[in-house]
Write a protein that holds these residues in place. Structure first.
Motif, mmCIF file in Angstrom:
data_model
loop_
_atom_site.group_PDB
_atom_site.id
_atom_site.type_symbol
_atom_site.label_atom_id
_atom_site.label_comp_id
_atom_site.label_asym_id
_atom_site.label_seq_id
_atom_site.Cartn_x
_atom_site.Cartn_y
_atom_site.Cartn_z
ATOM 1 N N TYR A 190 9.536 -44.726 -49.488
ATOM 2 C CA TYR A 190 9.342 -43.285 -49.336
ATOM 3 C C TYR A 190 10.179 -42.527 -50.350
ATOM 4 C CZ TYR A 190 7.553 -44.711 -44.765
ATOM 5 O OH TYR A 190 6.846 -45.303 -43.756
ATOM 6 N N THR A 191 9.666 -41.395 -50.778
ATOM 7 C CA THR A 191 10.514 -40.501 -51.545
ATOM 8 C C THR A 191 11.520 -39.861 -50.594
ATOM 9 O OG1 THR A 191 10.461 -38.731 -53.191
ATOM 10 C CG2 THR A 191 9.056 -38.451 -51.276
ATOM 11 N N ASP A 192 12.668 -39.497 -51.114
ATOM 12 C CA ASP A 192 13.750 -39.034 -50.247
ATOM 13 C C ASP A 192 13.364 -37.842 -49.374
ATOM 14 O OD1 ASP A 192 16.510 -39.737 -52.554
ATOM 15 O OD2 ASP A 192 15.426 -41.013 -51.142
ATOM 16 N N SER A 193 12.554 -36.953 -49.915
ATOM 17 C CA SER A 193 12.260 -35.721 -49.193
ATOM 18 C C SER A 193 11.404 -35.924 -47.942
ATOM 19 C CB SER A 193 11.569 -34.716 -50.118
ATOM 20 O OG SER A 193 10.336 -35.231 -50.576
ATOM 21 N N VAL A 194 10.800 -37.091 -47.781
ATOM 22 C CA VAL A 194 9.955 -37.325 -46.608
ATOM 23 C C VAL A 194 10.504 -38.412 -45.690
ATOM 24 C CG1 VAL A 194 7.937 -36.625 -47.967
ATOM 25 C CG2 VAL A 194 8.383 -39.070 -47.573
ATOM 26 N N LYS A 195 11.586 -39.044 -46.086
ATOM 27 C CA LYS A 195 12.166 -40.103 -45.251
ATOM 28 C C LYS A 195 12.532 -39.558 -43.882
ATOM 29 C CE LYS A 195 14.021 -43.084 -48.882
ATOM 30 N NZ LYS A 195 15.261 -43.572 -49.558
ATOM 31 N N GLY A 196 12.159 -40.308 -42.850
ATOM 32 C CA GLY A 196 12.440 -39.883 -41.493
ATOM 33 C C GLY A 196 11.385 -38.959 -40.907
ATOM 34 N N ARG A 197 10.482 -38.466 -41.752
ATOM 35 C CA ARG A 197 9.431 -37.563 -41.274
ATOM 36 C C ARG A 197 8.041 -38.162 -41.433
ATOM 37 N NH1 ARG A 197 8.506 -32.843 -43.745
ATOM 38 N NH2 ARG A 197 9.228 -33.526 -45.804
ATOM 39 N N PHE A 198 7.823 -38.894 -42.518
ATOM 40 C CA PHE A 198 6.515 -39.499 -42.792
ATOM 41 C C PHE A 198 6.577 -41.000 -42.550
ATOM 42 C CE2 PHE A 198 4.875 -36.255 -46.182
ATOM 43 C CZ PHE A 198 5.168 -35.221 -45.316
ATOM 44 N N THR A 199 5.440 -41.547 -42.120
ATOM 45 C CA THR A 199 5.321 -42.987 -41.924
ATOM 46 C C THR A 199 4.009 -43.474 -42.506
ATOM 47 O OG1 THR A 199 6.612 -42.879 -39.864
ATOM 48 C CG2 THR A 199 5.317 -44.878 -40.261
ATOM 49 N N ILE A 200 4.087 -44.457 -43.383
ATOM 50 C CA ILE A 200 2.885 -45.068 -43.941
ATOM 51 C C ILE A 200 2.614 -46.370 -43.208
ATOM 52 C CG2 ILE A 200 4.161 -46.271 -45.767
ATOM 53 C CD1 ILE A 200 1.695 -45.837 -47.578
ATOM 54 N N SER A 201 1.351 -46.631 -42.943
ATOM 55 C CA SER A 201 0.971 -47.870 -42.273
ATOM 56 C C SER A 201 -0.416 -48.271 -42.743
ATOM 57 C CB SER A 201 1.000 -47.705 -40.758
ATOM 58 O OG SER A 201 0.078 -46.715 -40.349
ATOM 59 N N ARG A 202 -0.790 -49.502 -42.444
ATOM 60 C CA ARG A 202 -2.110 -49.968 -42.853
ATOM 61 C C ARG A 202 -2.719 -50.808 -41.761
ATOM 62 N NH1 ARG A 202 -0.825 -53.067 -48.204
ATOM 63 N NH2 ARG A 202 -3.087 -53.257 -48.326
ATOM 64 N N ASP A 203 -4.031 -50.732 -41.654
ATOM 65 C CA ASP A 203 -4.805 -51.558 -40.741
ATOM 66 C C ASP A 203 -5.782 -52.339 -41.611
ATOM 67 O OD1 ASP A 203 -6.619 -52.655 -38.951
ATOM 68 O OD2 ASP A 203 -6.511 -50.945 -37.585
ATOM 69 N N ASN A 204 -5.427 -53.574 -41.913
ATOM 70 C CA ASN A 204 -6.251 -54.357 -42.830
ATOM 71 C C ASN A 204 -7.634 -54.648 -42.254
ATOM 72 O OD1 ASN A 204 -4.299 -54.503 -44.868
ATOM 73 N ND2 ASN A 204 -3.300 -56.243 -43.881
ATOM 74 N N ALA A 205 -7.730 -54.756 -40.953
ATOM 75 C CA ALA A 205 -9.028 -55.018 -40.327
ATOM 76 C C ALA A 205 -9.990 -53.851 -40.554
ATOM 77 C CB ALA A 205 -8.858 -55.274 -38.836
ATOM 78 N N LYS A 206 -9.439 -52.652 -40.658
ATOM 79 C CA LYS A 206 -10.257 -51.462 -40.877
ATOM 80 C C LYS A 206 -10.241 -51.003 -42.327
ATOM 81 C CE LYS A 206 -9.679 -49.634 -36.202
ATOM 82 N NZ LYS A 206 -9.247 -48.471 -35.381
ATOM 83 N N ASN A 207 -9.513 -51.722 -43.176
ATOM 84 C CA ASN A 207 -9.381 -51.316 -44.581
ATOM 85 C C ASN A 207 -8.940 -49.865 -44.694
ATOM 86 O OD1 ASN A 207 -9.940 -53.739 -45.773
ATOM 87 N ND2 ASN A 207 -12.076 -53.251 -46.273
ATOM 88 N N THR A 208 -7.967 -49.509 -43.899
ATOM 89 C CA THR A 208 -7.530 -48.123 -43.840
ATOM 90 C C THR A 208 -6.005 -48.045 -43.919
ATOM 91 O OG1 THR A 208 -9.445 -47.499 -42.510
ATOM 92 C CG2 THR A 208 -7.578 -45.990 -42.492
ATOM 93 N N VAL A 209 -5.542 -47.061 -44.658
ATOM 94 C CA VAL A 209 -4.117 -46.769 -44.755
ATOM 95 C C VAL A 209 -3.888 -45.376 -44.182
ATOM 96 C CG1 VAL A 209 -2.172 -46.423 -46.322
ATOM 97 C CG2 VAL A 209 -3.837 -48.215 -46.771
ATOM 98 N N TYR A 210 -2.787 -45.228 -43.486
ATOM 99 C CA TYR A 210 -2.483 -43.963 -42.831
ATOM 100 C C TYR A 210 -1.169 -43.388 -43.357
ATOM 101 C CZ TYR A 210 -5.833 -45.933 -39.523
ATOM 102 O OH TYR A 210 -6.946 -46.504 -38.960
ATOM 103 N N LEU A 211 -1.085 -42.073 -43.283
ATOM 104 C CA LEU A 211 0.186 -41.400 -43.535
ATOM 105 C C LEU A 211 0.409 -40.426 -42.388
ATOM 106 C CD1 LEU A 211 2.565 -41.127 -45.530
ATOM 107 C CD2 LEU A 211 1.376 -39.130 -46.491
ATOM 108 N N GLN A 212 1.287 -40.802 -41.484
ATOM 109 C CA GLN A 212 1.650 -39.917 -40.384
ATOM 110 C C GLN A 212 2.737 -38.978 -40.865
ATOM 111 O OE1 GLN A 212 0.399 -39.684 -37.129
ATOM 112 N NE2 GLN A 212 1.705 -37.862 -37.062
ATOM 113 N N MET A 213 2.473 -37.693 -40.775
ATOM 114 C CA MET A 213 3.404 -36.684 -41.279
ATOM 115 C C MET A 213 3.868 -35.816 -40.127
ATOM 116 S SD MET A 213 1.467 -35.629 -44.822
ATOM 117 C CE MET A 213 0.160 -34.776 -43.971
ATOM 118 N N ASN A 214 5.139 -35.896 -39.816
ATOM 119 C CA ASN A 214 5.748 -35.106 -38.742
ATOM 120 C C ASN A 214 6.741 -34.099 -39.316
ATOM 121 O OD1 ASN A 214 4.331 -36.727 -36.875
ATOM 122 N ND2 ASN A 214 6.024 -38.191 -36.766
#
Length: 121
Positions: free
Chosen positions: A60-84
């Protein structure tokens, strides 16, 4: 060839949350490093987050650490970015990207069309 389509952007108040999705089609699997970048008006595109191939190590870039989370679901071929805890300075067009290499901060081969995220104060 890999095609990437982002979704989930929108307008949210400061402190709110959004989840971006990046659906990949074509030859994609866990061997691809996946990243999220953003570009605000008048600024250069910048790295936001990435998830490594195979081991799912996240960056993560420093400005989003602790707020954003990246994850992936390989079965769905999808990547997510949860932004809080979104801030007005998070306002930008967000792009999903993919590459075969291991370097996560650049050199991506495939890009999505982008999705707008706007955060009001």
């Amino acid at each position: 060839q890999v095609q990437l389509v982002e979704s989930g952007g929108g307008l949210v108040q400061a402190g709110g949350s959004l989840r971006l999705s990046c659906a990949a089609s074509g030859r994609t699997d866990s061997s691809y490093t996946m990243g999220w970048f953003r570009q605000a008006p008048g600024k250069e595109r910048e790295f936001v987050a990435a998830i490594s191939r195979s081991l799912d190590i996240t960056y993560y870039t420093d400005s989003v650490k602790g707020r954003f989370t990246i994850s992936r679901d390989n079965a769905k071929n999808t990547v997510y970015l949860q932004m809080n805890s979104l801030k007005p300075e998070d306002t930008a067009v967000y792009y999903c990207a993919a590459r075969k290499g291991t370097y996560v901060y650049g050199g991506y081969d495939y890009w999505g069309q982008g999705t707008q995220v706007s955060v009001s104060s």
